[in-house]
Design an enzyme around this catalytic site. Structure first.
Site, PDB file in Angstrom:
ATOM      1  N   HIS A 149      -2.120  12.353  22.004  1.00 54.99           N
ATOM      2  CA  HIS A 149      -2.316  13.791  22.213  1.00 54.99           C
ATOM      3  C   HIS A 149      -3.008  14.017  23.557  1.00 54.99           C
ATOM      4  CE1 HIS A 149      -3.875  17.877  21.666  1.00 54.99           C
ATOM      5  NE2 HIS A 149      -2.958  18.022  20.724  1.00 54.99           N
TER       6      HIS A 149
ATOM      7  N   GLY B 105      -3.969  25.909  23.517  1.00 56.09           N
ATOM      8  CA  GLY B 105      -5.217  26.630  23.344  1.00 56.09           C
ATOM      9  C   GLY B 105      -5.478  27.678  24.402  1.00 56.09           C
TER      10      GLY B 105
ATOM     11  N   ASN C 152      -2.221  20.238  13.153  1.00 55.22           N
ATOM     12  CA  ASN C 152      -3.272  19.425  13.764  1.00 55.22           C
ATOM     13  C   ASN C 152      -4.555  20.248  13.764  1.00 55.22           C
ATOM     14  OD1 ASN C 152      -4.899  17.736  15.254  1.00 55.22           O
ATOM     15  ND2 ASN C 152      -3.927  18.193  17.214  1.00 55.22           N
ATOM     16  N   TRP C 153      -5.434  19.938  12.832  1.00 55.55           N
ATOM     17  CA  TRP C 153      -6.672  20.708  12.699  1.00 55.55           C
ATOM     18  C   TRP C 153      -7.698  20.361  13.769  1.00 55.55           C
ATOM     19  CZ3 TRP C 153      -7.934  20.824   6.707  1.00 55.55           C
ATOM     20  CH2 TRP C 153      -6.970  21.604   6.061  1.00 55.55           C
ATOM     21  N   LYS C 154      -7.480  19.295  14.500  1.00 57.01           N
ATOM     22  CA  LYS C 154      -8.427  18.836  15.522  1.00 57.01           C
ATOM     23  C   LYS C 154      -9.813  18.657  14.878  1.00 57.01           C
ATOM     24  CE  LYS C 154      -5.526  20.901  19.039  1.00 57.01           C
ATOM     25  NZ  LYS C 154      -5.443  21.563  20.353  1.00 57.01           N
TER      26      LYS C 154
ATOM     27  N   SER D  28       0.630  26.428  21.653  1.00 53.98           N
ATOM     28  CA  SER D  28       0.385  27.813  21.243  1.00 53.98           C
ATOM     29  C   SER D  28       1.548  28.396  20.445  1.00 53.98           C
ATOM     30  CB  SER D  28       0.073  28.685  22.467  1.00 53.98           C
ATOM     31  OG  SER D  28      -1.147  28.286  23.067  1.00 53.98           O
TER      32      SER D  28
ATOM     33  N   GLU E 206       4.216  18.739  24.325  1.00 56.39           N
ATOM     34  CA  GLU E 206       3.106  19.696  24.347  1.00 56.39           C
ATOM     35  C   GLU E 206       2.694  19.954  25.789  1.00 56.39           C
ATOM     36  OE1 GLU E 206      -0.447  18.130  22.604  1.00 56.39           O
ATOM     37  OE2 GLU E 206      -0.331  16.323  23.825  1.00 56.39           O
TER      38      GLU E 206
ATOM     39  N   GLY F 282      -1.510  23.744  16.391  1.00 57.57           N
ATOM     40  CA  GLY F 282      -2.951  23.589  16.523  1.00 57.57           C
ATOM     41  C   GLY F 282      -3.707  24.730  15.874  1.00 57.57           C
ATOM     42  N   GLY F 283      -4.200  25.657  16.693  1.00 55.73           N
ATOM     43  CA  GLY F 283      -5.058  26.730  16.200  1.00 55.73           C
ATOM     44  C   GLY F 283      -4.481  27.523  15.048  1.00 55.73           C
TER      45      GLY F 283
END
Length: 252
Positions: free
Chosen positions: A96, A174, A10-12, A213, A168, A234-235
């Site tokens: 989300h 994050g 998920n690049w957001k 994370s 999640e 994510g990140g």
């Protein structure tokens, strides 16, 4: 041994055309070593077409980060299932925590989006999770179960194959904090029982992802848990070496 079979990036609101090229190239190099893992990338809407072109000949699925519950019309800024499918999207993130918190998405909206997604033939990745206050108050399962049951309402058993649940914990997104493998497995085991109760035996095979994370150095331990079937990343999905390492941890 890892239990993972699905890893979703998920690049957001991150990334650019160059990242679609470098990430697809990095994954392409390792695809022959990742044959047990389904890979999905959810870029921003503006990059879906570019990524689809980059991955055209690769076994990498394209996902979207959101979708409208409406099929079309005067809904400025929204995007429909048909418009996503035109660009080869086969997975859609629904509910989300950032959509729930920042854009006031309700359980009813999440359910409607999930229904729209599966009715269009795409896979809905339904996200559920508690915030830190809810966990500290001992309400983790109450919150997660309520979100999951609301999102899955009215979904017929024959659509179960088009549903993925992603747990999640909001407090771990994050923040650098991560639920321990045992904490994550506890929630996943309860989600598994919830799926079996609603969908019967097929619930045993419906993918349950952990998102919170996940990094290269903790992925293997998380993926080794009985009811964790993969990750929503994510990140760490924005750096080629990190995301490849997580995918390799899923493969084992």
């Amino acid at each position: 041994m890892p239990n993972a079979s699905l890893v979703i990036a998920n690049w957001k609101m991150n990334g650019n055309r160059e990242l679609t090229k470098t990430m697809s190239a990095a994954l392409r190099e390792k695809l022959n070593q990742l044959q047990q893992v389904k890979l999905v990338i959810c870029p921003p809407f503006t990059l879906i077409g570019e990524l689809a072109n980059q991955c055209y000949y690769d076994d990498i699925a394209i996902g979207a980060q959101n979708v409208s519950e409406h099929t079309g019309g005067a809904f400025t800024g929204e995007i429909s299932t048909a418009q996503l499918q035109e660009f080869g999207v086969s997975y859609v993130l629904v509910g989300h925590s950032e959509r729930r918190q920042l854009f006031a998405e309700t359980d009813k909206m999440v359910n409607e989006k999930a229904l729209a997604t599966v009715n269009a033939g795409m896979t809905a990745v339904i996200c559920v999770g508690e915030n830190k206050a809810q966990r500290d108050e001992g309400n983790t399962w109450e919150v997660v179960a309520q979100q999951a049951q609301a999102a899955l309402a009215d979904l017929p058993k024959e659509q179960a194959g088009k549903i993925v649940l992603a747990y999640e914990p909001v407090w771990a997104i994050g923040t650098g904090e991560t639920a321990s493998p045992e904490q994550a497995q506890d929630v996943h085991a309860k989600l598994r029982a919830l799926l079996v109760e609603q969908f019967g035996a097929i619930g045993e095979k419906m993918p349950l992802l952990y998102g919170g994370s996940v990094k290269a150095d903790n992925a293997a331990e998380l993926f080794a848990q009985k009811d964790i079937d993969g990750g929503l990343i994510g990140g760490a999905s924005l750096k080629e070496s990190d995301f490849v390492a997580i995918c390799q941890a899923a493969q084992g």
